[in-house]
Design a protein around this motif. Structure first.
Motif, PDB file in Angstrom:
ATOM      1  N   PRO A 170     -38.970  62.346 -23.282  1.00  0.00           N
ATOM      2  CA  PRO A 170     -39.957  62.516 -22.516  1.00  0.00           C
ATOM      3  C   PRO A 170     -41.313  61.387 -22.066  1.00  0.00           C
ATOM      4  CG  PRO A 170     -39.551  64.639 -23.203  1.00  0.00           C
ATOM      5  CD  PRO A 170     -38.377  63.437 -23.782  1.00  0.00           C
ATOM      6  N   GLU A 171     -41.641  61.607 -23.368  1.00  0.00           N
ATOM      7  CA  GLU A 171     -42.527  60.038 -23.473  1.00  0.00           C
ATOM      8  C   GLU A 171     -42.609  58.987 -22.855  1.00  0.00           C
ATOM      9  OE1 GLU A 171     -42.837  63.840 -26.052  1.00  0.00           O
ATOM     10  OE2 GLU A 171     -41.754  62.230 -26.214  1.00  0.00           O
ATOM     11  N   GLU A 172     -41.166  57.969 -23.218  1.00  0.00           N
ATOM     12  CA  GLU A 172     -40.443  57.290 -23.072  1.00  0.00           C
ATOM     13  C   GLU A 172     -40.829  57.094 -21.861  1.00  0.00           C
ATOM     14  OE1 GLU A 172     -37.576  54.840 -25.429  1.00  0.00           O
ATOM     15  OE2 GLU A 172     -38.220  56.404 -26.968  1.00  0.00           O
TER      16      GLU A 172
ATOM     17  N   LEU B  86     -41.845  58.720 -19.680  1.00  0.00           N
ATOM     18  CA  LEU B  86     -43.628  59.049 -18.936  1.00  0.00           C
ATOM     19  C   LEU B  86     -43.752  57.249 -19.131  1.00  0.00           C
ATOM     20  CD1 LEU B  86     -45.816  60.020 -17.272  1.00  0.00           C
ATOM     21  CD2 LEU B  86     -46.465  60.463 -19.315  1.00  0.00           C
ATOM     22  N   ALA B  87     -43.799  56.697 -20.356  1.00  0.00           N
ATOM     23  CA  ALA B  87     -44.819  54.985 -20.436  1.00  0.00           C
ATOM     24  C   ALA B  87     -43.700  54.188 -19.495  1.00  0.00           C
ATOM     25  CB  ALA B  87     -44.097  54.620 -21.405  1.00  0.00           C
TER      26      ALA B  87
ATOM     27  N   HIS C  15     -45.423  54.354 -16.412  1.00  0.00           N
ATOM     28  CA  HIS C  15     -46.875  53.900 -16.121  1.00  0.00           C
ATOM     29  C   HIS C  15     -46.528  52.645 -16.168  1.00  0.00           C
ATOM     30  CE1 HIS C  15     -48.160  57.764 -17.657  1.00  0.00           C
ATOM     31  NE2 HIS C  15     -48.326  58.156 -16.787  1.00  0.00           N
TER      32      HIS C  15
ATOM     33  N   TYR D  12     -38.508  67.779 -16.820  1.00  0.00           N
ATOM     34  CA  TYR D  12     -37.725  67.293 -18.107  1.00  0.00           C
ATOM     35  C   TYR D  12     -36.582  67.552 -18.785  1.00  0.00           C
ATOM     36  CZ  TYR D  12     -35.857  63.943 -21.169  1.00  0.00           C
ATOM     37  OH  TYR D  12     -34.984  62.772 -21.839  1.00  0.00           O
TER      38      TYR D  12
ATOM     39  N   ARG E  62     -43.814  72.148 -22.466  1.00  0.00           N
ATOM     40  CA  ARG E  62     -44.800  72.085 -23.200  1.00  0.00           C
ATOM     41  C   ARG E  62     -45.999  72.051 -23.067  1.00  0.00           C
ATOM     42  NH1 ARG E  62     -42.532  65.527 -25.033  1.00  0.00           N
ATOM     43  NH2 ARG E  62     -40.684  66.450 -26.563  1.00  0.00           N
TER      44      ARG E  62
ATOM     45  N   ARG F 239     -54.732  63.001 -23.481  1.00  0.00           N
ATOM     46  CA  ARG F 239     -53.792  62.628 -22.491  1.00  0.00           C
ATOM     47  C   ARG F 239     -52.252  63.412 -22.786  1.00  0.00           C
ATOM     48  NH1 ARG F 239     -54.937  59.671 -18.120  1.00  0.00           N
ATOM     49  NH2 ARG F 239     -55.359  57.897 -18.557  1.00  0.00           N
ATOM     50  N   ALA F 240     -52.161  64.057 -23.605  1.00  0.00           N
ATOM     51  CA  ALA F 240     -50.621  65.119 -23.741  1.00  0.00           C
ATOM     52  C   ALA F 240     -50.190  64.779 -22.747  1.00  0.00           C
ATOM     53  CB  ALA F 240     -50.859  66.255 -24.940  1.00  0.00           C
ATOM     54  N   LEU F 241     -48.626  64.638 -22.898  1.00  0.00           N
ATOM     55  CA  LEU F 241     -47.824  65.133 -21.634  1.00  0.00           C
ATOM     56  C   LEU F 241     -46.976  67.124 -21.560  1.00  0.00           C
ATOM     57  CD1 LEU F 241     -45.647  63.717 -19.805  1.00  0.00           C
ATOM     58  CD2 LEU F 241     -44.102  63.822 -21.606  1.00  0.00           C
TER      59      LEU F 241
END
Length: 181
Positions: free
Chosen positions: A74-76, A78-79, A82, A108, A113, A131-133
């Motif tokens: 998920p973090e990747e 979201l990156a 962006h 996701y 989360r 800025r946490a997901l």
């Protein structure tokens, strides 16, 4: 069973190369699939919805929703969203301002989360620490401009915290509110 990854797309400014906000959204989907080694696939995309602006932005928005498949965490993902926004000229400096492109990670799979026990009920807002997901997107069930396009591609997707389908969330949002007292 494949995991459902949902995103929302929005635009209310023309782009020099891509044109109208609706065309910007279609171009953003293509760019997302072409970015970073073709590891993101679009499995479904809604039609473009024209909706009023939320907040003081003033301009109408073009909105879409899309279902993706990817092995990115998920973090990747979201990156990557962006990065595509930035490539289209998005600058994150003013909330509610006009923007050429806005990409939001809505869901996701079954990911929640912060953890399920820390998610408040629908009457209070979920706020991310710094800025946490936050997954699923904390405001998606309150936004017709998100639920409308989602109805076209994932009407039976079930919110992992609220337990409601997109169809049910949309119906609740449209239901007239009656004041008692």
């Amino acid at each position: 069973m494949p995991m459902t990854i949902l995103i929302a797309l929005g635009s209310n400014r023309r782009h020099g190369r891509h044109g109208t906000p609706g065309r910007v959204l279609r171009a953003a989907l293509a760019a997302l699939q072409q970015s970073g080694g073709h590891d993101i696939g679009v499995t479904a995309a809604s039609s473009v919805w024209i909706t009023p602006a939320l907040g003081p932005g003033g301009r109408t928005y073009a909105n879409m929703a899309a279902a993706l498949e990817t092995a990115l965490p998920p973090e990747e993902l979201l990156a990557r969203l962006h990065e595509v926004e930035a490539a289209f000229g998005r600058r994150r400096y003013r909330r509610w301002g006009a923007r050429v492109l806005d990409l939001d990670l809505l869901a996701y799979g079954e990911a929640v989360r912060p953890s399920r026990h820390r998610w408040p009920g629908t009457r209070t807002r979920v706020r991310a620490a710094s800025r946490a997901l936050v997954l699923p997107h904390p405001e998606m069930h309150r936004r017709a401009f998100v639920l409308g396009p989602l109805l076209g591609i994932a009407p039976d997707w079930r919110h992992p915290v609220l337990g409601l389908t997109v169809r049910q969330m949309s119906a609740r949002l449209r239901r007239p509110r009656v004041s008692v007292g």
